[in-house]
Write a protein that holds these residues in place. Structure first.
Motif, PDB file in Angstrom:
ATOM      1  N   ILE A 306       0.668  -1.326  -0.003  1.00 10.35           N
ATOM      2  CA  ILE A 306      -0.095  -0.155   0.191  1.00 10.35           C
ATOM      3  C   ILE A 306       0.817   1.142  -0.011  1.00 10.35           C
ATOM      4  O   ILE A 306       0.724   2.397  -0.757  1.00 10.35           O
ATOM      5  N   LEU A 307       1.925   1.220   0.725  1.00  8.66           N
ATOM      6  CA  LEU A 307       2.876   2.435   0.647  1.00  8.66           C
ATOM      7  C   LEU A 307       3.588   2.875  -0.241  1.00  8.66           C
ATOM      8  O   LEU A 307       3.973   3.777  -0.736  1.00  8.66           O
ATOM      9  N   ALA A 308       3.827   1.487  -0.981  1.00 10.15           N
ATOM     10  CA  ALA A 308       4.799   1.591  -2.089  1.00 10.15           C
ATOM     11  C   ALA A 308       3.824   1.669  -3.374  1.00 10.15           C
ATOM     12  O   ALA A 308       4.471   2.214  -4.535  1.00 10.15           O
ATOM     13  N   GLU A 309       2.448   1.587  -3.186  1.00  8.50           N
ATOM     14  CA  GLU A 309       1.706   1.576  -4.265  1.00  8.50           C
ATOM     15  C   GLU A 309       1.938   0.595  -5.646  1.00  8.50           C
ATOM     16  O   GLU A 309       1.810   0.945  -6.762  1.00  8.50           O
ATOM     17  N   GLU A 310       2.436  -0.325  -5.125  1.00  7.94           N
ATOM     18  CA  GLU A 310       2.551  -1.471  -5.930  1.00  7.94           C
ATOM     19  C   GLU A 310       3.040  -2.875  -5.510  1.00  7.94           C
ATOM     20  O   GLU A 310       2.958  -2.710  -4.044  1.00  7.94           O
ATOM     21  N   PHE A 311       2.975  -3.898  -6.126  1.00 11.18           N
ATOM     22  CA  PHE A 311       3.180  -5.387  -5.456  1.00 11.18           C
ATOM     23  C   PHE A 311       4.664  -5.458  -5.525  1.00 11.18           C
ATOM     24  O   PHE A 311       5.354  -6.091  -6.228  1.00 11.18           O
ATOM     25  N   VAL A 312       5.144  -4.911  -4.283  1.00  8.37           N
ATOM     26  CA  VAL A 312       6.752  -5.092  -4.055  1.00  8.37           C
ATOM     27  C   VAL A 312       6.863  -6.505  -3.681  1.00  8.37           C
ATOM     28  O   VAL A 312       7.945  -7.079  -3.521  1.00  8.37           O
ATOM     29  N   VAL A 313       5.849  -6.959  -2.720  1.00  7.62           N
ATOM     30  CA  VAL A 313       6.117  -8.460  -2.304  1.00  7.62           C
ATOM     31  C   VAL A 313       4.893  -8.866  -2.690  1.00  7.62           C
ATOM     32  O   VAL A 313       3.761  -8.526  -2.682  1.00  7.62           O
ATOM     33  N   ARG A 346      14.343  -1.012  -1.039  1.00  7.71           N
ATOM     34  CA  ARG A 346      13.085  -0.325  -1.057  1.00  7.71           C
ATOM     35  C   ARG A 346      12.728   0.121   0.494  1.00  7.71           C
ATOM     36  O   ARG A 346      12.162   0.854   0.752  1.00  7.71           O
ATOM     37  N   PHE A 347      12.903  -1.076   1.432  1.00  5.64           N
ATOM     38  CA  PHE A 347      12.668  -0.821   2.776  1.00  5.64           C
ATOM     39  C   PHE A 347      13.216  -0.051   3.441  1.00  5.64           C
ATOM     40  O   PHE A 347      12.606   0.610   4.377  1.00  5.64           O
ATOM     41  N   THR A 348      14.503   0.036   3.040  1.00  2.00           N
ATOM     42  CA  THR A 348      15.207   1.244   3.784  1.00  2.00           C
ATOM     43  C   THR A 348      14.967   2.482   3.551  1.00  2.00           C
ATOM     44  O   THR A 348      14.621   3.603   4.532  1.00  2.00           O
ATOM     45  N   VAL A 349      14.422   2.809   2.265  1.00  2.00           N
ATOM     46  CA  VAL A 349      13.786   4.149   2.022  1.00  2.00           C
ATOM     47  C   VAL A 349      12.416   4.293   2.697  1.00  2.00           C
ATOM     48  O   VAL A 349      12.312   5.583   3.297  1.00  2.00           O
ATOM     49  N   LEU A 350      11.626   3.316   2.677  1.00  5.41           N
ATOM     50  CA  LEU A 350      10.482   3.430   3.446  1.00  5.41           C
ATOM     51  C   LEU A 350      10.739   3.594   5.044  1.00  5.41           C
ATOM     52  O   LEU A 350      10.109   4.674   5.451  1.00  5.41           O
ATOM     53  N   HIS A 351      11.648   3.138   5.536  1.00  6.78           N
ATOM     54  CA  HIS A 351      12.009   3.246   6.838  1.00  6.78           C
ATOM     55  C   HIS A 351      12.333   4.811   7.220  1.00  6.78           C
ATOM     56  O   HIS A 351      11.810   5.321   8.233  1.00  6.78           O
TER      57      HIS A 351
END
Length: 374
Positions: A306-313, A346-351
């Motif tokens: 949802i936060l990435a607005e795409e199917f990252v996983v 990607r998750f580091t940027v989100l963090h």
């Protein structure tokens, strides 16, 4: 305060730590759990009483839940606290907050209900119920402001607690896992109904994965109340020494693993903050599933997506969440180190986006609400 599940207890505990620093003589009470109790919270009811998800499941427990809300409201109206904070659990808390606010008690809701994901009609109830909303995602205050709701972005509390670079080796040493083994964390949910629907297919997927990766190990953080059901499901699936079941300790399990098979919910964001690739899955009562799907506004259910607005996983839901499909998705991760590294980045940027001094920002906002009531 009222928190309705393990994730709410964790969020409320982090909030209470900041409030106690600002107001050392703070008195807090209501519905909560051990994370809140560690900061002096007096639980009149344990949060497990409210930890129910799904329309059919809620109907089964409806009389008890409504009774608790009525008794809590009556007691709070007698006690007249300076402030009531509802922590997530919007189906329980928003109606309670509306009643308290109408009686002159200031109300704050911590974690904006996901009106951007489903049930947008809730905005009218939020406007009636809340003096202020504490938002954990940066786009939410503007969304609420359009409907006349006061809100503050406070960051996600977990982003400040979880390290930017988790120490995998230290976590493995702490929980007794081999330093070099492939490790998958299995998180089948924090509610009894989730474990009922997810534990068996999760463990059967783990058994299939073990057949392809013989040295692999599995770690399962289990709430004490759910541990017997989890152990029974693991035995039925034929898992043995390669499975380590912990009493809680979900953060250590996520830090220790290479990959996680995880129930949709707040835990998926925790896994993302630990920079762990994941396969998100969910199953529920069939009628509840059909109702939920009709109300969904976005194509994703997992918070990282949802936060990435795409199917990252990958997300495998309801009929798609078969043991074979789950095992295949896990194997695809393990077979692609480059893909795993890319998602960690990607998750580091989100963090970084979510990392704020949440306790201080939330406490400042709460202090203004209290001051305006004076």
């Amino acid at each position: 305060m009222a928190a309705g599940e393990a994730s709410g207890d964790l969020l409320a505990g982090l909030l209470l730590s900041g409030m106690r620093r600002r107001w050392p003589d703070l008195s807090s009470f209501g519905i909560g759990g051990p994370q809140m109790a560690a900061h002096g919270f007096q639980a009149w009811w344990p949060y497990e009483k409210l930890a129910v998800r799904g329309y059919v499941e809620v109907l089964r427990h409806y009389p008890e839940i409504v009774g608790i809300r009525r008794k809590l409201k009556e007691r709070l109206l007698r006690e007249r606290p300076q402030l009531f904070i509802g922590v997530d659990a919007p189906d329980f808390n928003l109606d309670l907050e509306a009643g308290l606010r109408a009686a002159g008690i200031r109300t704050v809701h911590f974690v904006c209900p996901a009106i951007w994901a489903w049930r947008p009609e809730r905005i009218d109830k939020i406007r009636r119920a809340c003096d202020h909303v504490l938002c954990i995602f940066p786009f939410e205050p503007e969304l609420l402001a359009r409907s006349g709701v006061h809100a503050t972005y406070v960051g996600h509390p977990l982003a400040a607690v979880i390290p930017l670079e988790p120490d995998r080796l230290a976590a493995r040493v702490a929980i007794g896992l081999p330093a070099e083994a492939e490790v998958v964390a299995i998180l089948p949910g924090s509610r009894r109904a989730e474990v009922q629907h997810l534990a068996r297919p999760f463990f059967e997927a783990a058994r299939l994965l073990r057949g392809q990766r013989p040295g692999i190990r599995f770690v399962v953080p289990a709430l004490p109340a759910l541990k017997p059901a989890i152990l029974a499901a693991a035995r039925q699936a034929g898992l043995g020494e390669e499975l380590l079941v912990l009493d809680g300790r979900s953060h250590e399990a996520l830090a220790a693993c290479d990959l996680t098979l995880i129930a949709s919910g707040t835990a998926t964001l925790e896994a993302a903050l630990f920079k762990r690739p994941m396969v998100i899955a969910y199953r529920m009562n069939e009628l509840s599933w059909r109702i939920t799907r009709r109300k969904q506004l976005q194509p994703w259910v997992g918070l990282p997506n949802i936060l990435a607005e795409e199917f990252v996983v990958p997300e495998l839901l309801q009929h798609d969440a078969t043991p074979q499909a789950l095992a295949t998705s896990l194997l695809e991760w393990l077979a692609s180190p480059d893909r795993m590294q890319a998602v960690r980045e990607r998750f580091t940027v989100l963090h970084h986006r979510l990392r704020r001094d949440t306790a201080a920002l939330a406490t400042d906002a709460i202090g203004k609400v209290i001051a305006n009531a004076s």
